[in-house]
Design a protein around this motif. Structure first.
Motif, short mmCIF file in Angstrom:
data_model
loop_
_atom_site.label_atom_id
_atom_site.label_comp_id
_atom_site.label_asym_id
_atom_site.label_seq_id
_atom_site.Cartn_x
_atom_site.Cartn_y
_atom_site.Cartn_z
N ILE A 272 17.23 39.68 40.37
CA ILE A 272 16.07 39.96 39.51
C ILE A 272 15.11 38.79 39.66
N VAL A 273 13.87 39.07 40.01
CA VAL A 273 12.91 38.00 40.24
C VAL A 273 11.68 38.21 39.37
N ASP A 274 11.28 37.16 38.67
CA ASP A 274 10.11 37.19 37.79
C ASP A 274 8.98 36.37 38.42
N GLU A 275 7.74 36.67 38.04
CA GLU A 275 6.55 36.01 38.59
C GLU A 275 6.54 36.10 40.12
N ALA A 276 6.86 37.28 40.62
CA ALA A 276 7.04 37.46 42.06
C ALA A 276 5.73 37.39 42.84
N GLN A 277 4.58 37.49 42.18
CA GLN A 277 3.31 37.52 42.91
C GLN A 277 3.04 36.19 43.63
N ASP A 278 3.69 35.10 43.21
CA ASP A 278 3.41 33.79 43.81
C ASP A 278 4.38 33.43 44.94
N LEU A 279 5.27 34.34 45.31
CA LEU A 279 6.25 34.04 46.35
C LEU A 279 5.66 34.31 47.73
N HIS A 280 6.04 33.47 48.70
CA HIS A 280 5.57 33.66 50.07
C HIS A 280 6.68 34.27 50.92
N SER A 281 6.43 34.38 52.22
CA SER A 281 7.31 35.16 53.09
C SER A 281 8.73 34.60 53.17
N THR A 282 8.91 33.28 53.16
CA THR A 282 10.28 32.75 53.24
C THR A 282 11.04 32.97 51.94
N HIS A 283 10.33 32.99 50.83
CA HIS A 283 10.97 33.39 49.56
C HIS A 283 11.55 34.79 49.70
N TRP A 284 10.74 35.69 50.21
CA TRP A 284 11.17 37.09 50.31
C TRP A 284 12.29 37.27 51.32
N ALA A 285 12.26 36.48 52.39
CA ALA A 285 13.36 36.55 53.36
C ALA A 285 14.68 36.18 52.69
N ALA B 75 21.66 50.59 45.46
CA ALA B 75 21.32 50.81 44.06
C ALA B 75 21.23 49.49 43.30
N ASN B 76 20.13 49.33 42.55
CA ASN B 76 19.93 48.17 41.67
C ASN B 76 20.02 46.85 42.43
N ASP B 77 19.55 46.83 43.67
CA ASP B 77 19.67 45.58 44.44
C ASP B 77 18.62 44.55 44.02
N LEU B 78 17.33 44.92 44.13
CA LEU B 78 16.25 44.00 43.80
C LEU B 78 15.38 44.57 42.68
N ARG C 92 6.32 44.89 55.05
CA ARG C 92 6.37 44.15 56.32
C ARG C 92 7.52 43.15 56.33
N LEU C 93 8.09 42.88 55.17
CA LEU C 93 9.17 41.89 55.05
C LEU C 93 10.52 42.54 54.83
N GLY C 94 10.60 43.84 55.04
CA GLY C 94 11.88 44.53 54.94
C GLY C 94 12.29 44.94 53.55
N ILE C 95 11.35 44.90 52.61
CA ILE C 95 11.66 45.30 51.23
C ILE C 95 10.86 46.56 50.92
N LYS C 96 11.56 47.66 50.74
CA LYS C 96 10.91 48.96 50.58
C LYS C 96 10.86 49.32 49.09
N ILE C 97 9.65 49.43 48.56
CA ILE C 97 9.48 49.80 47.16
C ILE C 97 8.55 51.00 46.99
N ILE C 98 8.14 51.62 48.07
CA ILE C 98 7.25 52.78 47.98
C ILE C 98 7.92 53.85 47.11
N GLY C 99 7.21 54.29 46.08
CA GLY C 99 7.76 55.31 45.18
C GLY C 99 8.62 54.75 44.07
N ARG C 100 8.94 53.46 44.14
CA ARG C 100 9.72 52.83 43.07
C ARG C 100 8.92 51.66 42.50
N SER C 101 7.81 52.00 41.89
CA SER C 101 6.92 51.00 41.35
C SER C 101 6.24 51.56 40.11
N ARG C 102 6.24 50.81 39.03
CA ARG C 102 5.61 51.25 37.78
C ARG C 102 4.82 50.08 37.18
#
Length: 742
Positions: free
Chosen positions: A496-509, A519-522, A541-551
């Protein structure tokens, strides 16, 4: 043993002094243990409107008001509504009722006469003793606001279940401001539903948001069982909460604020805290909409479901992480807190500390450093002065790169976003790699020049055996990926990650490498409007798929409607994009509270501004404001130091707030960056002139192609600062007012 349910939005307890609160705790603890104990004097009221009503002796002067619920085949439950003086409690109890709303199945408690006093209402009524709201809702010549939108009385009462008197007033409201004023005085889901209506949300969508169904009440159950079923309704949980044990009871009573986040979740928020998702899920929302609250509750819920689960709760920096851990412990002190990533329980740290812990625990980093840097690197420390190293490299190496690009800001951003993100180890790789999202295009000669500086930077790392935080993040991600390729398990079950808008590509890796896709990974909580660091990224582009799972959350619980409107106006003339590269909108943002309009105060000089800030702070203190609830926010550290000194010279105790926690008894002075994740009752934004905001240094340090993005960060920073104020906001400047002020 009886169950205890507390009405979480009662104001009565807040008016009791500490000695009475302690007696209330003792009384309710005894009720939990043995409600038949003679000293409790739990008694029905003769001729009461509701036979379930009871009062109990807290002491000789005070009595508690409760409803006793005895379901068929179940344990007794007492719903505690508050404590009043003896005679008043008995008089109120006689006219109090508890019922299940037949339209939507929510529980409603009504204490005493509906006379507008805040501590005597438990369902939606509109207190208006001075006739102020009446002025707002007087029908104009044109059709009232909700009627213009096509809503009818039947929509509000027969489909939503709003109180009839409230529905009548809402339908007479002349405009959305009047509806906001009405909603601010209404407890629970009905006030929130009014705000939804004012935003044009349809009845069906509101019913879905609050989990209303077509068959809300099971008529085959006895009435008391129906009440217990209604207590589990998501909208009921906005107003009522079960108390599981005596320690929780003590915390709630001594806290005195039953509407606190730790016991409160909006039905929509509860959905995101409890729902199972098939993969990575993103929850966005403006400042104060409760994203962090949802993240904390989600961590707790996952831990309750599986106490052995390995849960990582992380955020942008260590200061925010300390706040998460503190709030998590308040929510549930019994939660298992993990000391290291990979242990059962909830590991709570900033993401840089998380990466460092993983690297420190690693047994052999040689293959990982070779895969990342092209050669094994000994790692003994983390470098915090990367800007200085980039500056030294740019000055000492003849690269041919033009000065506008040979800056620490551009070079480090290129290194993190392109080189580390793509595991680039050679010039040949760098010459061919795609640079998606980078504002500056580079020719081949420019890429060669940049690579000379990258090689020099890496030589520096090998010489002093230190890595920068982005390098540690990339190394931790590579180590985990190699570990998993060798058959080792992932380090976490849920992240679970909070304030995710400030993370860069190595954070996401790193985040992607921590947990297997499933299920319930990120779970990602973010607000792109609050991105004040780094460059935007696109998760796909970083391998994290959230299309359709965003509110998106839109209801602000922190600040007033007036302060929110001012903060949002700062964003109004700019285009923002979210983590899916979609347009980020402020449409629908609204507040559940009203207050005074923000004060914009132009000053004649810098000295005059210091005087006026001190005068405003002194006014708030004389009015009874606690010093630690007052904050002065500045753009830079030098200005922060100046205001601390100026306030002290004018007789006001003030402290600079840096990494240290806030101290009681002092006005807090801090930078806008430091204010991220915080809130104060009253806030002064000082020095909001065109010389300070946007920061000239920040704008000059980036290439021309990246200036629009840099201005977005400055605009976001001002938005973050403005949205820290719960109740009152004052903005001051001398000279020319900042162009970012809406």
């Amino acid at each position: 043993m009886a169950n205890i349910v507390m009405a979480t939005n009662t104001k009565a307890m807040g008016k009791l002094d500490g000695s009475v609160k302690r007696k209330v705790y003792d009384f309710l603890e005894k009720v939990q243990t043995d409600d038949a104990a003679p000293g409790l004097h739990i008694e029905p009221i003769k001729g009461a409107a509701d036979a379930r009503i009871r009062t109990g002796r807290v002491d000789l002067n005070y009595r508690a008001i409760m409803f006793r619920i005895d379901p068929e085949g179940g344990d007794t439950t007492y719903i505690y509504m508050g404590t009043w003086k003896h005679d008043e409690a008995n008089a109120l109890a006689e006219r109090s009722t508890l019922r299940v709303n037949p339209i939507n199945g929510t529980l409603e408690g009504i204490i005493g006469e509906l006379n507008g006093e805040a501590d005597r209402k438990k369902r939606s009524v509109v207190p208006d003793p001075r006739g102020e709201i009446g002025k707002l809702v007087t029908p104009a010549e044109k059709l009232p606001y909700l009627m213009q939108a096509g809503f009818t009385l039947e929509d509000l009462t027969d489909r939503l279940g709003l109180d009839r008197a409230l529905a009548d007033i809402a339908l007479a409201a002349a405009d959305d401001f009047a509806i906001n004023a009405i909603a601010a005085e209404v407890d629970g889901w009905q006030g929130d539903a009014l705000l939804d209506l004012a935003c044009g949300t349809g009845i069906d969508e509101i019913r879905k948001k609050y989990s209303f169904t077509d068959n809300p009440v099971d008529e085959t159950l006895d009435e008391d069982t129906q009440i217990l079923v209604a207590l589990d309704h998501p909208a009921s949980k906005m107003q009522f909460t079960y108390i599981d044990d005596t320690e929780e009871l003590r915390r709630v009573i001594e806290g005195g604020d039953f509407a606190a986040w730790r016991t409160f979740l909006h039905p929509e928020q509860r959905t995101y805290a409890e729902k199972d998702f098939k993969g990575a899920f993103r929850l966005s929302g403006g400042a104060g909409t409760g994203k962090t609250v949802v993240a904390i509750h989600r961590a707790r819920n996952l831990s309750k479901q599986n106490p052995d689960a390995r849960i990582i709760l992380t955020t942008f920096n260590k200061t925010l992480a300390k706040g998460l851990e503190s709030d998590l412990k308040v929510l549930d002190p019994a939660l298992r807190i993990a000391k290291r990533p990979g242990q059962p329980g909830i590991y709570v740290e900033g993401i840089d500390k998380l990466a460092n812990d993983i690297v420190s625990q690693a047994t052999d980093l040689g293959p990982s450093t070779e895969a990342l840097f092209g050669t094994p690197v000994d790692v003994t420390s983390t470098r915090t002065n990367k800007d200085r190293v980039w500056r030294e490299v740019a000055q000492s190496v003849t690269s041919g790169l033009e000065p506008r690009l040979a800056t620490p800001g551009f070079l480090d951003s290129e290194y993190v976003s392109v080189v580390l993100a793509n595991k680039v180890k050679t010039l040949e790789q760098y010459a061919k790699v795609a640079r998606a999202g980078r504002g500056v295009r580079l020719s081949r000669p420019q890429r060669i020049a940049v690579w000379k500086l990258v090689e020099a930077y890496r030589r520096h790392s090998r010489m002093d055996t230190s890595l920068s935080f982005p390098e540690v993040l990339a190394l931790a991600a590579e180590y985990l990926q190699q570990r998993q390729a060798g058959g080792q398990p992932f380090l976490a079950d849920h992240v679970i990650v909070d304030e995710a808008q400030d993370l860069h590509s190595t954070h996401w890796a790193l985040l992607r490498a921590l947990v297997a896709e499933g299920a319930n990974d990120l779970f990602i909580a973010e607000d792109s409007h609050q991105r004040i660091y780094g460059q935007p990224v696109v998760l796909g582009r970083l391998g994290i798929k959230i299309i359709g799972r965003s509110r998106r959350l839109t209801l602000n619980y922190r600040t007033t409607a007036q302060n929110l409107n001012f903060a949002v106006s700062i964003l109004s003339s700019a285009d923002y994009h979210d983590l899916e590269d979609g347009e980020e909108s402020t449409l629908g943002y609204r507040s559940a509270r009203l207050g005074p309009k923000p004060v914009l105060l132009q000053c004649e000089s810098a000295t005059d501004e210091l005087n006026k800030v001190a005068e405003q702070v002194r006014t708030w203190l004389k009015a009874g404001g606690e010093p630690e609830t007052i904050a002065v926010l500045t753009r830079g550290q030098n200005d922060r130091t100046q205001f601390v000194r100026a306030l002290g010279e004018r007789g006001i105790e003030a402290r600079a707030l840096d990494e240290n926690p806030a101290t009681t008894g002092h006005v807090q002075v801090l930078t806008m960056h430091r204010s991220k994740g915080m809130e104060f009752s009253r806030v002064i934004l000082a020095g909001i002139d065109d010389a300070h905001v946007p920061s000239k240094a920040a704008m000059h340090s980036v290439p021309e192609e990246e200036k629009p993005e840099a201005e977005l960060r400055e605009r976001s920073l001002l938005y973050v600062a403005a949205s820290r104020a719960r109740d009152e906001l004052v903005v001051t400047w001398s000279g020319k007012r900042s162009g970012l002020l809406g």
